[in-house]
Write an enzyme that holds these catalytic residues in place. Structure first.
Site: not given
Length: 246
Positions: A91, A97, A168, A196
């Protein structure tokens, strides 16, 4: 980090399904659904098979520091090898996200796409790229920014004027053991993998027999234990059939 900054995406199945279908998920092949709680009777209400789980949680209560220290530990000590076909994007776009979680869920699941759709083309283009190169493609392609903005603007919550948020998204999927793919001999053992884009890479969360239940167990032990029970939610990607295997 890119200079780009998107509107935070709402943790809402309708929003996520709108996003997915707008970029090419074949209607009827899979859908995002609410996970209403972590107790067995509530998990049993989720349609099966579950192909991915997206978790929304706050980066407060020391959880962000804990995750960073875990990245440091993995860099120093290592972790079980991750299956090389697991699709992970770094990211670099602020508040992206949600879209990255959706891409992680769809790209690592056996769902069907509309032929030649933007989603199919994006995943195919990114397959042989590094996570940073994938991030650059995402940042330089207006399609996903537009889809994200449209989905974020259609949620139940008004678009905030202040784009700073401590919420998130992360995604959990199953993958074969890396050694099984390398040897081309399927062992049947699968791993729970957390994806992630803020992390240093995919994180192995151990053996997994049931994606939803194993994710719920992880959330109870490592997320709720840090006092974020009021501000978390889970969405499952549920499909009509399962074609798991190597």
């Amino acid at each position: 980090m890119s200079d780009s900054r998107w509107i935070p995406l709402e943790s809402n199945p309708e929003v996520m399904n709108e996003w997915a279908e707008s970029v090419g998920l074949l209607e009827g092949s899979a859908e995002f659904v609410d996970v209403y709680g972590l107790d067995p009777e509530l998990l049993a209400m989720v349609p099966r098979p579950v192909k991915a789980v997206i978790l929304l949680f706050p980066l407060t209560g020391g959880i962000d520091d804990w995750r960073k220290s875990e990245d440091d530990r993995i860099a120093a000590e290592g972790q079980p090898a991750i299956d090389p076909t697991v699709f992970w994007i770094k990211q670099t776009i602020g508040n992206a996200c949600g879209t990255i979680g959706l891409l992680h869920a769809l790209a690592n699941s056996d769902v069907a796409y509309v032929p030649e759709s933007p989603l199919q083309k994006f995943i195919d283009l990114c397959k042989d790229k590094t996570p940073q190169e994938r991030a650059h493609i995402l940042d330089s392609t207006s399609l996903f920014a537009s889809a994200h903005h449209s989905a974020a603007s259609s949620g139940q919550t008004a678009v905030p004027s202040d784009l700073d948020t401590d919420l998130h998204f992360t995604c959990f999927v199953q993958a074969p053991e890396a050694s099984a793919r390398e040897s081309q001999v399927g062992t049947g053992v699968r791993r729970l993998i957390e994806l992630d884009g803020r992390r240093a890479g995919p994180v192995d969360r151990g053996e997994s027999e049931n994606l939803l239940e194993d994710t719920a167990a992880y959330v109870k032990e490592h997320v709720l234990s840090r006092g974020v029970s009021i501000h978390f939610s889970m969405i499952a990607l549920a499909g009509r059939d399962s074609n798991s295997g190597l």
